[in-house]
Write an enzyme that holds these catalytic residues in place. Structure first.
Site, PDB file in Angstrom:
ATOM      1  N   ASP A 221     -56.813 -59.628  13.288  1.00  0.00           N
ATOM      2  CA  ASP A 221     -56.730 -59.276  11.876  1.00  0.00           C
ATOM      3  C   ASP A 221     -55.873 -58.016  11.700  1.00  0.00           C
ATOM      4  O   ASP A 221     -55.991 -57.061  12.469  1.00  0.00           O
ATOM      5  CB  ASP A 221     -58.144 -59.038  11.340  1.00  0.00           C
ATOM      6  CG  ASP A 221     -58.187 -58.817   9.853  1.00  0.00           C
ATOM      7  OD1 ASP A 221     -57.732 -59.709   9.118  1.00  0.00           O
ATOM      8  OD2 ASP A 221     -58.688 -57.750   9.420  1.00  0.00           O
TER       9      ASP A 221
ATOM     10  N   GLU B 130     -52.121 -61.662  12.946  1.00  0.00           N
ATOM     11  CA  GLU B 130     -51.875 -61.672  11.504  1.00  0.00           C
ATOM     12  C   GLU B 130     -50.893 -60.530  11.242  1.00  0.00           C
ATOM     13  O   GLU B 130     -51.278 -59.366  11.184  1.00  0.00           O
ATOM     14  CB  GLU B 130     -53.161 -61.462  10.706  1.00  0.00           C
ATOM     15  CG  GLU B 130     -52.919 -61.509   9.202  1.00  0.00           C
ATOM     16  CD  GLU B 130     -54.036 -60.893   8.382  1.00  0.00           C
ATOM     17  OE1 GLU B 130     -54.206 -61.308   7.222  1.00  0.00           O
ATOM     18  OE2 GLU B 130     -54.729 -59.983   8.870  1.00  0.00           O
TER      19      GLU B 130
END
Length: 552
Positions: A214, A268
């Site tokens: 993330d 990401e």
């Protein structure tokens, strides 16, 4: 320009079809209205039959759920709403038994304000070592009443919150690039680095095949935390893409490479230039990263061709495989986007109220699915994509749970519309999401007309979106993966794109209103919409349709 087949590595992550499981909305096994690991385990055969190679799980860790689990309180335990650590271990084993690999979400930029470290930091007081694991800083202004700098939260509002000390006096501010409940970790601190290396090993020891990272571009910050300023350079922001982040991933890569079975990282990475993006994919860093430029692209031939070319060019120097994705848990579902007049997307998209033609959106979404699965590299399928689910745009305000809704004062409806629980059957109050007889309602309301697109309905329909995905994923594994990563554009009519992967395989997408003819010697493998007759002996591809065919 021709793409060669090099590198010829056959590592699974170079070509995998990966299904994103948003656990809270996938399937409810215990009847409380919330998806859980029991529900996922029960549906593993469905995922195997769908034809994907791996599963990516959004955070399932212990969390107060201020941001859907991306506020992690314990990285080594499962939140009780989802199940137990023992259940997660069984799920990993059962998935492996069905030939499915498992990728888990890792959230290293920030943790929960309920994490033991942050609670210790608040209790320890000013100047304590415990606070050095986070970004605490004195405020500006006469009495420290102003934030330390001008950074803004991705969720809206200021990126700093001021604490009150135990004695009731105003204290320093702490950084949170997302919600206040998500304090940013200080990756300059050795404790933070050592802790996450330990977390990696914890899950690798339990058999996970990889990690989705993330906010992979955001861990490191510029020394001194300087202001962004009134006219920032988006390629040189002080809170993202700082050079020090690459040292972190080099150390992680050594850990993953020490385990057998080709463990992989996918980042990401939202960045403004391909050059910045590609740096994360160097051979000693991440294995792959999400291709958000493709996701955000409008449904237009020239725009998509440009994105494909740019993507392949960015990945070529570092030898990494591209990835192709249409939707995820943070974006407006592409069925809805593609039905609008403006089919593009960005993370600041506030246009949920814009009209969308559902018939047109579904037609284009089917074509886009075949396009993504025909391109070289990996492909991601967000849960519900295979059912052709649209964005839910009318969730009542009092049921919206995304923190972006509150922090934007209701201007941003947030991401709940793409997180509505899946419909598994046409009957029952939860459309099969919860077990028969369960009294609890799904945690987000399902539209009544979703009964028409439930799994059970589509399973019996050979023309359904589910049938298309199953056929495409099977053909992709059988025909395309063995072709390697070769790619060449082929001349097509105006408003159309056509490419070959070698071996006689072609993919043609018609974006225009005018039909496009297929070569006379073509053999159709699969099409997103029915083809029609043209001149004698020729079939033509109607608008907003993709077809896979062979020649020669």
């Amino acid at each position: 320009m021709s793409e060669s087949n090099a590198p010829t590595g056959t590592a699974w992550w170079r070509h995998a079809a990966i299904y994103q499981v948003y656990v809270r909305s996938f399937a409810d096994g215990n009847g409380d209205g919330t998806g859980d690991l029991a529900g996922v385990r029960d549906r593993l055969p469905y995922l195997r039959e769908l034809g994907v190679d791996a599963l990516w799980f959004n955070p399932w860790y212990l969390s107060p759920m201020a941001d859907g689990g991306y506020d992690v309180a314990d990285y080594r335990d499962i939140d009780p709403m989802f199940g137990t650590l023992a259940e997660a271990e069984r799920l990993i084993d059962e998935a492996h038994g069905l030939g499915l690999r498992v990728i888990v979400d890792l959230v290293p930029n920030h943790c929960s304000d309920q994490h033991v470290w942050f609670r210790q930091a608040l209790a320890a007081g000013p100047g304590s070592p415990e606070r050095e694991r986070f970004w605490f800083a004195p405020g500006r202004g006469e009495n420290g009443e102003l934030p330390p700098n001008d950074w803004q939260s991705y969720f809206g509002g200021n990126a700093w919150s001021r604490i009150t000390e135990a004695d009731g006096t105003p204290g320093p501010w702490y950084l949170h690039l997302f919600a206040p409940e998500q304090p940013d970790l200080n990756w300059e601190h050795l404790d933070v680095r050592a802790e996450f290396e330990s977390i990696l090993r914890f899950w690798l020891d339990r058999g996970v095949d990889g990690f989705r990272i993330d906010v992979a571009h955001g861990l490191a910050k510029k020394p001194g935390l300087p202001d962004v300023g009134p006219d920032p350079d988006v390629t040189d922001l002080p809170y993202q893409d700082c050079d020090a982040v690459h040292d972190i991933y080099r150390s992680w890569r050594k850990i993953s490479d020490s385990y057998p079975g080709e463990r992989a990282f996918v980042g990401e990475v939202w960045l403004p230039t391909p050059t910045q993006f590609a740096r994360y994919l160097r051979p000693d860093e991440l294995h792959s990263a999400f291709n958000f430029e493709f996701l955000c692209c409008a449904w237009e031939a020239d725009a998509l061709r440009s994105v494909v070319d740019t993507t392949l060019a960015a990945h070529r120097p570092v030898g990494a495989p591209p990835t192709w994705v249409l939707s995820n848990h943070d974006t407006i579902r592409h069925v809805t986007r593609y039905g609008r007049a403006d089919t593009s997307f960005d993370m600041g998209d506030k246009r949920l109220g814009d009209p969308s033609d559902p018939v047109l959106g579904r037609r284009r979404a089917r074509a886009a699915a075949l396009l993504t699965m025909a391109l070289p590299g990996g492909v991601y399928v967000y849960q519900g994509d295979e059912l052709g689910l649209p964005e839910v745009q009318d969730i009542p305000d009092h049921l919206v749970q995304d923190p972006t809704f509150v922090r934007s004062g209701g201007l941003d409806r947030g991401r709940d519309g793409c997180r509505v629980p899946l419909p598994w059957s046409a009957e029952g109050g939860s459309l099969g999401f919860s077990p028969a007889g369960a009294d609890a309602r799904p945690w987000l309301p399902q539209p009544a007309d979703w009964a028409e697109v439930a799994v059970s309905v589509q399973h019996a329909d050979p023309d359904s979106a589910l049938a298309l995905y199953r056929a495409a994923l099977a053909l992709r594994r059988e025909r395309l993966v063995p072709l390697g990563e070769g790619f060449d554009w082929v001349a097509a009519g105006p408003g159309a794109l056509c490419f070959t992967r070698g071996g006689g395989f072609h993919c043609l997408v018609n974006f225009s209103d005018e039909p496009v003819g297929l070569p006379a010697d073509s053999v159709v493998l699969l099409s997103s919409s029915p083809l029609v007759g043209g001149v004698p002996g020729q079939r033509v591809v109607p608008g907003d349709t993709c077809v896979w065919f062979t020649t020669g």
